[in-house]
Structures are given as C-alpha cells and as structure tokens.
Write a protein that holds these residues in place. Sequence first.
Motif, PDB file in Angstrom:
ATOM      1  N   GLY A 115       5.746  -1.910  22.699  1.00 48.53           N
ATOM      2  CA  GLY A 115       5.089  -2.097  21.420  1.00 48.53           C
ATOM      3  C   GLY A 115       4.899  -0.762  20.716  1.00 48.53           C
ATOM      4  N   ASN A 134       2.428   1.227  18.158  1.00 48.65           N
ATOM      5  CA  ASN A 134       1.058   1.153  17.676  1.00 48.65           C
ATOM      6  C   ASN A 134       0.681   2.423  16.935  1.00 48.65           C
ATOM      7  N   CYS A 167       3.900  -6.411  23.026  1.00 46.11           N
ATOM      8  CA  CYS A 167       2.964  -6.146  21.922  1.00 46.11           C
ATOM      9  C   CYS A 167       1.815  -7.138  21.950  1.00 46.11           C
ATOM     10  N   THR A 175      -2.942  -5.204  20.606  1.00 46.25           N
ATOM     11  CA  THR A 175      -3.486  -5.759  19.365  1.00 46.25           C
ATOM     12  C   THR A 175      -4.454  -6.897  19.629  1.00 46.25           C
ATOM     13  N   GLY A 235      -0.610  -4.801  12.708  1.00 46.83           N
ATOM     14  CA  GLY A 235      -0.592  -5.400  14.048  1.00 46.83           C
ATOM     15  C   GLY A 235      -1.935  -5.949  14.480  1.00 46.83           C
ATOM     16  N   PRO A 240       2.479 -13.134  18.890  1.00 50.06           N
ATOM     17  CA  PRO A 240       2.726 -11.873  18.195  1.00 50.06           C
ATOM     18  C   PRO A 240       3.665 -12.046  17.000  1.00 50.06           C
ATOM     19  N   ILE A 296       6.093 -10.502  15.247  1.00 51.93           N
ATOM     20  CA  ILE A 296       7.052  -9.403  15.317  1.00 51.93           C
ATOM     21  C   ILE A 296       7.954  -9.465  14.091  1.00 51.93           C
ATOM     22  N   GLY A 308       2.907  -7.160  10.465  1.00 54.86           N
ATOM     23  CA  GLY A 308       2.802  -7.588  11.850  1.00 54.86           C
ATOM     24  C   GLY A 308       3.175  -6.479  12.811  1.00 54.86           C
ATOM     25  N   LYS A 309       3.911  -6.831  13.850  1.00 55.02           N
ATOM     26  CA  LYS A 309       4.211  -5.900  14.931  1.00 55.02           C
ATOM     27  C   LYS A 309       5.656  -5.397  14.883  1.00 55.02           C
TER      28      LYS A 309
END
Length: 331
Positions: A38, A40, A119, A123, A151, A299, A301, A324-325
């Motif tokens: 992930g 971050n 991920c 989060t 995220g 998640p 993504i 988002g991620k």
Amino acid sequence: MQALLSVAPGGPETLELTTLPDPQPGKGELLVGVKAAGVNFPDTLMIRDLYQIKPPRPYAPGGEIAGQVLAVGEGAAGFEVGDRVLALTGHGGFATHLTIQASTAVKFPDSMPFEDAACFIFTYGTSYHAMKDRAALKAGETLLILGAAGGVGTAAIELGKAMGARVIAAVSSEEKAAFCRQVGADDTIVYATEMDRDAQKTFSSDIKALAGPVGVDVVYDAVGGDYAEPALRAMAWGGRFLVVGFPAGIPKIPLNLPLLKGCQIVGVFWGASVFRDPAGHAENVQELFQFYDAARIKPQISTTFPLEKAAEALSLLSGRGALGKIVVTML
C-alpha cells in the motif's frame, strides 16, 4: 531481490531501483515474498525526512505489505511456508522480499486479493480506531470527513456507514465528490482550494446547512490547515473533533471554540495505539475482517503501479490527486 531505495533525503525522484541479495529470516522472523504494498501519505514524508520516524539509509519506503511466507525463522511459531500474510512494516515494503517479525504478521483469507490486503490495515485501522475508540461514534450521529476522497477518508466513509452514521464528505473537487457518493457518502461539500477567511465562512455555512441546527457530532479531519476551524465552528454540543493528519499544515485553533461547543479535540495516533494496546488492535482487526467478509467495506483501489514505477505512485499521492487507495504490485 529488487528494492526501490531512498538513498538521500528528497522527493520520489531520488529513489533508486536496486538489486540486492535475498534476505534470510532471523530468530522470530518470517521471510515474505511481497506481492503488493500500500502507498500511504507517511511514505511521502519519510523519504524527505519530514516524518517522526527516520530509518537509516538506504531503505525502501512502504509501510504496509501483503505477500506469502517463503521461509520461517527459528521460533516463529504459528506460520508455515505458503501462508498469506499482511503486515505493517513502517518501511521496507517497496521490495520483492522482506523479513518481518512474525508477531507483526496477520494471516488473511484466500478470498481477499493481495492488492486489497496490502491496503487494508493502515487506512481501515486508522479510521476504525478513530471512530470506534476515540470518538465512540454512534448510529444516527452525523459524521463530517475532511479529505474524504483519500485513502483514510474513503475508509472513514465506509466505516461510518457500516456503524450507522450519516456521512458528509468534504472534498476539493466535483470529481472527488462524485467518487465519495459512489463510495457511500450521504452528502458532499466541495470546499475552496485556497481557504481565506471568506472561504472559511462559506465552508462553515455549507456544513451547517447540511448538518442542521444541531451541528456535526464527529469531525474526522485528515486535512488540517485552515480547514479545521470552519469544521470546528459547525460542531454539535458534546461533539468530537478527530485530529488525524495535516497535509494542509498544522492548524491554529482558537481554544474558546471547544469551550463554547462543549466539545472535545481528540488526537488519533493509531500507530502508537497499536503498540500500546495490542489486544485492542487485534480485536479491531478481526472486526474489520468481519466487515470485509460481509461486503460492508472494500478498499477503493483507484490505481496500481509496478515496483519500477512506485516513485510515480508517491508523486501522485503527494500531489493530493489520488482517489481512494494506490497500490504498488510485485505480482
């Protein structure tokens, strides 16, 4: 093995893709073949030496990984070669191989893809700790999320809805607002990208218009800067203002406001809470897996990058353009 290393303080352009000998697990350790990592916000700060944790260089950024166990060190009980594990690593995740303490590894089900697992904890762990442990969010309360398209923000939207709250997502563009509604937000606010006093008054008025005369019960502030005060001014009596992050800078809050509102300003330092309350963290992780299995959370993504382009992932995140991620894959 390959790793994307930080060799000097600076932006993503300073990272170097390097080939290294494969590591071997020591006592109590696992060797993990990393499948995904992930991305971050702390990763973007760490490589610039702007984060509270400063690993000795060279090191790979990437504090959250998912992969398969390749070897088990002496005393690492409970794990076998082939186990699917995720872990918070602090750094080191932008690599094809990584040794981790077995005590930090969490097995995850075959039904969860590696990308989701990579991920998941950072989060959702941050947002669940914030809303469950720090705010005691109740069903029927109103939750305002600043920076809701990122995220932790999208995780907060999903968890807020799963916990029965009414969710207002505050973001900087119509595109992000549409994304937040897709994730599950009940209402959205688009705030100004330059927050002067007039923009602050408008933002606060917009919040009050949606929240109603009572105000907002919980504010989840993952933005900081000049965005914090307008949200605090729109709080309900007895509300809880969650301090999560400061990509827009550290806010200067007039302390008469929490007095007049009878509200609390609550710090959310999830990373420290994991070590201070491991039993509580383990309980939260299991509850998050239950939410995932029930399809209450997943998640969001938006983009994946291969390891050799992980610097682009950090650039996208630091520019606050991500929805988002973002995930780096070694699949």
